[in-house]
Design a protein around this motif. Structure first.
Motif, PDB file in Angstrom:
ATOM      1  N   ARG A  14       0.839  -1.210   0.000  1.00  0.00           N
ATOM      2  CA  ARG A  14       0.000   0.000   0.000  1.00  0.00           C
ATOM      3  C   ARG A  14       0.867   1.250   0.000  1.00  0.00           C
ATOM      4  NH1 ARG A  14      -3.903  -1.883   3.857  1.00  0.00           N
ATOM      5  NH2 ARG A  14      -5.722  -2.610   2.729  1.00  0.00           N
ATOM      6  N   LYS A  15       1.937   1.192   0.783  1.00  0.00           N
ATOM      7  CA  LYS A  15       2.845   2.329   0.867  1.00  0.00           C
ATOM      8  C   LYS A  15       3.510   2.565  -0.497  1.00  0.00           C
ATOM      9  CE  LYS A  15       6.825   3.850   3.537  1.00  0.00           C
ATOM     10  NZ  LYS A  15       7.881   3.445   4.456  1.00  0.00           N
ATOM     11  N   ILE A  16       3.926   1.466  -1.129  1.00  0.00           N
ATOM     12  CA  ILE A  16       4.554   1.571  -2.454  1.00  0.00           C
ATOM     13  C   ILE A  16       3.567   2.197  -3.446  1.00  0.00           C
ATOM     14  CG2 ILE A  16       5.356   0.180  -4.423  1.00  0.00           C
ATOM     15  CD1 ILE A  16       6.742  -1.660  -2.418  1.00  0.00           C
ATOM     16  N   ALA A  17       2.314   1.737  -3.391  1.00  0.00           N
ATOM     17  CA  ALA A  17       1.298   2.253  -4.312  1.00  0.00           C
ATOM     18  C   ALA A  17       1.119   3.761  -4.116  1.00  0.00           C
ATOM     19  CB  ALA A  17      -0.023   1.526  -4.086  1.00  0.00           C
ATOM     20  N   LYS A  18       1.078   4.189  -2.858  1.00  0.00           N
ATOM     21  CA  LYS A  18       0.851   5.601  -2.547  1.00  0.00           C
ATOM     22  C   LYS A  18       2.030   6.450  -3.052  1.00  0.00           C
ATOM     23  CE  LYS A  18      -0.873   8.302   1.310  1.00  0.00           C
ATOM     24  NZ  LYS A  18       0.001   9.177   2.018  1.00  0.00           N
ATOM     25  N   LEU A  19       3.244   5.957  -2.800  1.00  0.00           N
ATOM     26  CA  LEU A  19       4.426   6.691  -3.253  1.00  0.00           C
ATOM     27  C   LEU A  19       4.463   6.787  -4.776  1.00  0.00           C
ATOM     28  CD1 LEU A  19       7.053   5.197  -0.819  1.00  0.00           C
ATOM     29  CD2 LEU A  19       6.627   7.631  -1.116  1.00  0.00           C
ATOM     30  N   LEU A  20       4.154   5.678  -5.432  1.00  0.00           N
ATOM     31  CA  LEU A  20       4.193   5.681  -6.902  1.00  0.00           C
ATOM     32  C   LEU A  20       3.183   6.667  -7.469  1.00  0.00           C
ATOM     33  CD1 LEU A  20       4.559   1.882  -7.696  1.00  0.00           C
ATOM     34  CD2 LEU A  20       6.222   3.654  -8.207  1.00  0.00           C
ATOM     35  N   GLU A  21       2.033   6.742  -6.829  1.00  0.00           N
ATOM     36  CA  GLU A  21       0.998   7.651  -7.324  1.00  0.00           C
ATOM     37  C   GLU A  21       1.347   9.100  -7.048  1.00  0.00           C
ATOM     38  OE1 GLU A  21      -2.632   6.408  -5.530  1.00  0.00           O
ATOM     39  OE2 GLU A  21      -3.252   5.307  -7.327  1.00  0.00           O
ATOM     40  N   GLU A  22       1.725   9.376  -5.802  1.00  0.00           N
ATOM     41  CA  GLU A  22       1.876  10.777  -5.418  1.00  0.00           C
ATOM     42  C   GLU A  22       3.225  11.369  -5.777  1.00  0.00           C
ATOM     43  OE1 GLU A  22       0.706  10.960  -1.338  1.00  0.00           O
ATOM     44  OE2 GLU A  22      -1.364  10.432  -1.830  1.00  0.00           O
ATOM     45  N   LYS A  23       4.287  10.599  -5.591  1.00  0.00           N
ATOM     46  CA  LYS A  23       5.610  11.170  -5.841  1.00  0.00           C
ATOM     47  C   LYS A  23       6.054  10.969  -7.289  1.00  0.00           C
ATOM     48  CE  LYS A  23      10.318  11.021  -4.067  1.00  0.00           C
ATOM     49  NZ  LYS A  23      11.235  10.356  -3.142  1.00  0.00           N
ATOM     50  N   TYR A  24       5.662   9.838  -7.876  1.00  0.00           N
ATOM     51  CA  TYR A  24       6.173   9.527  -9.206  1.00  0.00           C
ATOM     52  C   TYR A  24       5.099   9.623 -10.292  1.00  0.00           C
ATOM     53  CZ  TYR A  24      10.179   7.945  -6.530  1.00  0.00           C
ATOM     54  OH  TYR A  24      11.250   7.897  -5.683  1.00  0.00           O
ATOM     55  N   LEU A  25       3.907  10.068  -9.918  1.00  0.00           N
ATOM     56  CA  LEU A  25       2.803  10.304 -10.866  1.00  0.00           C
ATOM     57  C   LEU A  25       2.433   9.082 -11.696  1.00  0.00           C
ATOM     58  CD1 LEU A  25       3.740  13.818 -12.285  1.00  0.00           C
ATOM     59  CD2 LEU A  25       2.440  13.284 -10.244  1.00  0.00           C
ATOM     60  N   LYS A  26       2.557   7.901 -11.111  1.00  0.00           N
ATOM     61  CA  LYS A  26       2.214   6.690 -11.857  1.00  0.00           C
ATOM     62  C   LYS A  26       0.737   6.369 -11.662  1.00  0.00           C
ATOM     63  CE  LYS A  26       6.595   6.060 -12.743  1.00  0.00           C
ATOM     64  NZ  LYS A  26       7.123   6.428 -14.048  1.00  0.00           N
ATOM     65  N   GLU A  27       0.208   5.671 -12.632  1.00  0.00           N
ATOM     66  CA  GLU A  27      -1.173   5.197 -12.540  1.00  0.00           C
ATOM     67  C   GLU A  27      -1.098   3.827 -11.878  1.00  0.00           C
ATOM     68  OE1 GLU A  27      -4.685   6.547 -12.971  1.00  0.00           O
ATOM     69  OE2 GLU A  27      -3.248   7.570 -14.268  1.00  0.00           O
ATOM     70  N   VAL A  28      -1.598   3.696 -10.671  1.00  0.00           N
ATOM     71  CA  VAL A  28      -1.397   2.451  -9.936  1.00  0.00           C
ATOM     72  C   VAL A  28      -2.726   1.797  -9.598  1.00  0.00           C
ATOM     73  CG1 VAL A  28      -0.328   1.381  -7.918  1.00  0.00           C
ATOM     74  CG2 VAL A  28       0.662   3.444  -8.896  1.00  0.00           C
ATOM     75  N   GLU A  29      -2.786   0.494  -9.832  1.00  0.00           N
ATOM     76  CA  GLU A  29      -3.943  -0.253  -9.377  1.00  0.00           C
ATOM     77  C   GLU A  29      -3.436  -1.317  -8.425  1.00  0.00           C
ATOM     78  OE1 GLU A  29      -7.337  -3.272 -10.976  1.00  0.00           O
ATOM     79  OE2 GLU A  29      -6.186  -2.182 -12.489  1.00  0.00           O
ATOM     80  N   ILE A  30      -4.069  -1.441  -7.261  1.00  0.00           N
ATOM     81  CA  ILE A  30      -3.640  -2.454  -6.318  1.00  0.00           C
ATOM     82  C   ILE A  30      -4.776  -3.442  -6.129  1.00  0.00           C
ATOM     83  CG2 ILE A  30      -4.173  -0.953  -4.328  1.00  0.00           C
ATOM     84  CD1 ILE A  30      -1.657  -2.227  -2.974  1.00  0.00           C
ATOM     85  N   GLN A  31      -4.461  -4.723  -6.335  1.00  0.00           N
ATOM     86  CA  GLN A  31      -5.487  -5.764  -6.247  1.00  0.00           C
ATOM     87  C   GLN A  31      -5.082  -6.748  -5.176  1.00  0.00           C
ATOM     88  OE1 GLN A  31      -6.547  -8.264  -9.618  1.00  0.00           O
ATOM     89  NE2 GLN A  31      -6.916  -6.433 -10.825  1.00  0.00           N
ATOM     90  N   PHE A  32      -5.973  -7.011  -4.231  1.00  0.00           N
ATOM     91  CA  PHE A  32      -5.650  -8.005  -3.201  1.00  0.00           C
ATOM     92  C   PHE A  32      -6.283  -9.314  -3.598  1.00  0.00           C
ATOM     93  CE2 PHE A  32      -5.383  -3.915  -1.006  1.00  0.00           C
ATOM     94  CZ  PHE A  32      -4.097  -4.012  -0.516  1.00  0.00           C
ATOM     95  N   ILE A  33      -5.538 -10.389  -3.367  1.00  0.00           N
ATOM     96  CA  ILE A  33      -6.044 -11.681  -3.820  1.00  0.00           C
ATOM     97  C   ILE A  33      -5.906 -12.688  -2.686  1.00  0.00           C
ATOM     98  CG2 ILE A  33      -3.803 -12.205  -4.839  1.00  0.00           C
ATOM     99  CD1 ILE A  33      -5.255 -13.729  -7.046  1.00  0.00           C
TER     100      ILE A  33
END
Lengths: 86, 375
Positions: free
Chosen positions: B356-375
């Motif tokens: 979750r932390k990685i997803a947040k950083l990628l979105e906010e700091k690196y402007l990436k489009e991130v989808e996180i799916q829990f399985i």
């Protein structure tokens, strides 16, 4: 007689790695020259032994069909020699 | 460390827009940094809320503190508002003009001029460009530290200038048409610094926007909560189009078992202290799980685009992430009981929290489009 060969599988899973497995990954460097040709050292993704609640502790190594737990370089070397009947 | 230039960018989820601003504050030191940061933040936030440019500019002008000696409040800015469909709107105030490159050559866009009354005294002129971008267009926004670099030197007495910069970029695009935006920006900054014989006389900043098709990447980490979902994990991993990474021994075992693949586990240790990476056909990288993603999260938090990040499994994933745009994180939520062992020398985090932390950083700091799916 053909020399016996030994397959050493070192678990590279997180648990084993943290409990001393990182040192075992260098095992081939500890091998005496005369044994190097008979021993194959490979890594393995988590062998799954850490989940068995049987009191055995990581790091785990497989030497042919034997499971060695709480492995150290020394006891691994001893077991390898035993397998080679030395 | 502070800088008198400020660069900010923001991606707006759901609106498919990216906003990029570069501002250069008057003077030097903390004051310049405050002016520039204030301007850039206001520019981003007002543009995000679709305020009119005139209003944004007016508010910026009247908010900035007035310089005692020069009696002006001042920071230059360039605001680019880019939609993923390709519609671009760029507002410029006193920065060197942005440069637009299409098919490797610079092209000019007609700009309209408008003025804003400031303090009731003087008009401030700004330029507005509105145009559709084409695939592989590049927009280069720089501070005057770039265009004025080398000023006073024998080879370029009037500085590098727009023409010098244009020729430099065209040369790079000719020899390497696929150059990434961050590499191009880095080259421009380094060249400007070299123009000043490595003692820059002004802050040098450059932002590059590259309009291209998104690159996709998948990171699978963790075994599914329910064993029955192992097949789903393998299915997603095998059919995904793009870069594919697996972080986790058990996860890679599952994928290997379901897809009937061999894993070649590496034993080469490096100086990162992380377990070595493995190889599996069809996947770009297979690494250990929680330690590697923990290090990755740390890197994403501390590093910036241009820092050298070294080698090793976590650095390799970092580099791939930087080069990707659409990222899918497929996170298995089964808890590894063995990781709760109190005799472990380090505390292991819960995987889904790290992801979750990685997803947040990628979105906010690196402007990436991130989808996180829990399985």
């Amino acid at each position: 007689m053909e020399a016996k060969s030994v397959l050493v599988k070192i678990c590279a899973g997180t648990h084993c790695y943290l409990m001393g497995g990182s040192e075992l990954q260098l095992f081939s460097e500890y091998l005496p020259d005369n044994l190097k040709n008979n021993i194959r050292v490979v890594g393995s993704a988590c062998l799954g032994f850490c989940d068995a609640q049987d009191g055995c502790k990581p790091p785990f190594v497989m030497v042919n069909d034997h499971i060695l737990h709480q492995a150290t370089v020394q006891c691994l070397l001893d077991l390898v020699k035993k397998e080679l009947n030395l | 460390m502070v800088c008198g230039d400020a660069f900010q960018s923001r991606k707006i989820k759901g609106e498919d827009r990216a906003i990029v601003t570069l501002s250069d504050g008057l003077g030097s030191g903390i004051k310049a940094n405050v002016l520039a940061t204030l301007t850039a933040s206001m520019a981003v936030n007002f543009t995000m809320q679709k305020q009119s440019i005139e209003r944004t500019a007016k508010i910026i002008m009247s908010t900035l503190p007035v310089d005692k000696q020069r009696q002006i409040s001042y920071a230059t800015f360039t605001i680019a508002d880019i939609e993923s469909g390709g519609e671009a709107r760029i507002i410029e105030f006193d920065n060197p003009p942005y440069l637009l490159f299409r098919k490797g050559k610079r092209i000019e866009i007609e700009k309209s001029k408008f003025s804003v009354k400031w303090n009731g005294k003087q008009d401030r002129h700004m330029l507005l460009s509105q145009f559709p971008l084409e695939l592989d267009d590049r927009i280069i926004i720089s501070s005057d530290g770039v265009t004025q670099s080398g000023i006073g030197s024998a080879s370029m007495p009037f500085g590098y200038g727009e023409d010098g910069l244009t020729a430099f970029i065209e040369k790079i695009l000719e020899s390497n048409p696929d150059v990434s935006a961050n590499k191009l920006a880095e080259k421009i900054v380094k060249k400007s610094c070299a123009n000043d014989v490595y003692k820059p006389k002004d802050d040098i900043s450059c932002a590059v926007v590259h309009f291209r098709k998104p690159r996709k990447m998948l990171i699978c980490s963790g075994p599914p909560y329910d064993d029955a979902k192992d097949k789903v994990l393998a299915q997603i991993a095998s059919t995904f189009q793009g870069k594919k990474v697996i972080c986790g021994g058990t996860t890679s075992n599952i994928v290997a078992r379901e897809l009937n693949l061999e894993i070649d586990v590496g034993l080469e240790l490096d100086d990162t202290g992380l377990p070595p990476a493995s190889k599996m056909p069809g996947f770009d990288l297979v690494t250990e799980g929680i330690l590697t993603i923990g290090r990755l999260a740390e890197m994403l938090e501390k590093q910036s685009y241009t820092d050298s990040i070294g080698t090793g499994p976590a650095a390799d994933i970092f580099k791939m992430l930087i080069a990707s745009d659409d990222i899918l994180l497929l996170v298995g939520t089964k808890i590894n009981i063995a990781h709760q062992d109190p005799s472990l020398p380090v505390e292991l985090e819960i995987r889904r929290n790290v992801m979750r932390k990685i997803a947040k950083l990628l979105e906010e700091k690196y402007l990436k489009e991130v989808e996180i799916q829990f399985i």
